[in-house]
Design an enzyme around this catalytic site. Structure first.
Site, PDB file in Angstrom:
ATOM      1  N   ARG A 103       1.222   2.063   4.721  1.00 25.78           N
ATOM      2  CA  ARG A 103       2.316   3.032   4.682  1.00 25.78           C
ATOM      3  C   ARG A 103       3.293   2.643   3.579  1.00 25.78           C
ATOM      4  O   ARG A 103       3.710   1.494   3.473  1.00 25.78           O
ATOM      5  CB  ARG A 103       3.037   3.025   6.038  1.00 25.78           C
ATOM      6  N   THR A 107       8.451   6.342   1.148  1.00 28.04           N
ATOM      7  CA  THR A 107       8.120   7.757   1.430  1.00 28.04           C
ATOM      8  C   THR A 107       7.523   7.954   2.822  1.00 28.04           C
ATOM      9  O   THR A 107       7.420   9.091   3.296  1.00 28.04           O
ATOM     10  CB  THR A 107       7.089   8.267   0.408  1.00 28.04           C
ATOM     11  N   ASP A 201       0.326  -7.952  16.688  1.00 27.89           N
ATOM     12  CA  ASP A 201      -0.154  -7.550  15.360  1.00 27.89           C
ATOM     13  C   ASP A 201      -1.559  -8.113  15.156  1.00 27.89           C
ATOM     14  O   ASP A 201      -1.739  -9.326  15.024  1.00 27.89           O
ATOM     15  CB  ASP A 201       0.807  -8.076  14.286  1.00 27.89           C
ATOM     16  N   ASP A 204      -2.132 -10.246  11.968  1.00 27.64           N
ATOM     17  CA  ASP A 204      -1.505 -11.572  12.053  1.00 27.64           C
ATOM     18  C   ASP A 204      -2.276 -12.483  13.002  1.00 27.64           C
ATOM     19  O   ASP A 204      -2.439 -13.676  12.751  1.00 27.64           O
ATOM     20  CB  ASP A 204      -0.055 -11.454  12.540  1.00 27.64           C
TER      21      ASP A 204
HETATM   22  N1  URA Z   1      -1.035  -2.541  14.557  1.00 28.00           N
HETATM   23  C1  URA Z   1      -1.150  -3.706  15.214  1.00 28.00           C
HETATM   24  O1  URA Z   1      -1.690  -4.672  14.681  1.00 28.00           O
HETATM   25  N2  URA Z   1      -0.659  -3.778  16.471  1.00 28.00           N
HETATM   26  C2  URA Z   1      -0.094  -2.745  17.090  1.00 28.00           C
HETATM   27  O2  URA Z   1       0.311  -2.875  18.251  1.00 28.00           O
HETATM   28  C3  URA Z   1       0.017  -1.529  16.380  1.00 28.00           C
HETATM   29  C4  URA Z   1      -0.454  -1.455  15.124  1.00 28.00           C
END
Ligand code: URA
Length: 211
Positions: A103, A107, A201, A204
């Site tokens: 993203r 924008t 995430d 991560d």
């Molecule tokens: N991307 C991720 O890695 N975790 C989420 O909870 C949402 C999007």
């Protein structure tokens, strides 16, 4: 759009360990691969095959083989990469293409920052790998991109989805035939667009934090 949520105790067990915040990166990566192999079994139910005749040590027999063009597997960078091994373990002859989408913070549009795919996807069955179907923004852009290239059938393999993301895909891809195969549909998105309860995430947890 056809959504399939795998209902299997092994999937639920592995997903529970994956969600645990204390699960280490190496275990997380292994579990993602194992889960994707289980999801891939369901996701490839419609993979195109043709009859072949084979010779067993005992007699001639009729069997089936995957047809050409071979299925194309497309992980969405970065987190989709963690799903690739689990998918190709089940269909080792698949071709692999790469799509990097993110993203644009200014924008809010989804931009394609990396792409390594055949120019023409006419007639191809494509399996898109993206672990977290959160807002659905990236996945819907990826699907539109692949259909514009000529893909014939697209199946998305995800670990988790939020209802909001599924609703967005449904709305934006009304005219396209898309299959989504998942391990779970969670409760909702939070204010930061994280899936709740989710697993955090995914990128991560697979690869560490890179800011
Ligand atoms: N991307 C991720 O890695 N975790 C989420 O909870 C949402 C999007």
């Amino acid at each position: 759009m056809r959504v399939t949520v795998l209902d299997h105790p092994l999937v639920a067990h592995k997903l529970s360990v994956l969600r645990d915040k204390d699960t280490s990166s190496p275990v997380f990566r292994l579990l993602v691969e194992e889960l994707v192999t289980l999801l891939a079994y369901e996701a490839t139910r419609d993979v195109r095959v043709e009859p072949v005749t084979i010779q067993t040590p005992v007699a001639q027999a009729q069997g089936i083989a995957l047809t050409r063009p071979r299925p194309l597997v497309v992980p969405i960078l970065r987190a989709g990469l963690g799903m690739l091994e689990g998918m190709t373990r089940l269909i080792p002859t698949a071709e692999v293409g790469f799509l990097g989408m993110a993203r644009d913070d200014a924008t809010l549009d989804i931009i394609t920052y990396a792409e390594r795919l055949p120019d023409d996807l006419t007639g191809r069955q494509v399996y898109v790998l993206d672990p977290m179907l959160a807002t659905g923004g990236t996945l819907s852009e990826a699907i539109k991109f692949l259909y514009r290239r000529g893909a014939e059938q697209i199946t998305c393999v995800c670990l988790l989805a939020a209802p909001e993301g599924l609703a967005r895909l449904e709305k934006e891809l009304q005219d396209s035939e898309v299959n989504v195969v998942l391990a779970s549909v969670d409760e909702r998105l939070d204010e930061n667009s994280y899936i709740v309860p989710g697993l955090g995430d995914a990128g991560d947890r697979l690869y560490g934090v890179v800011d």
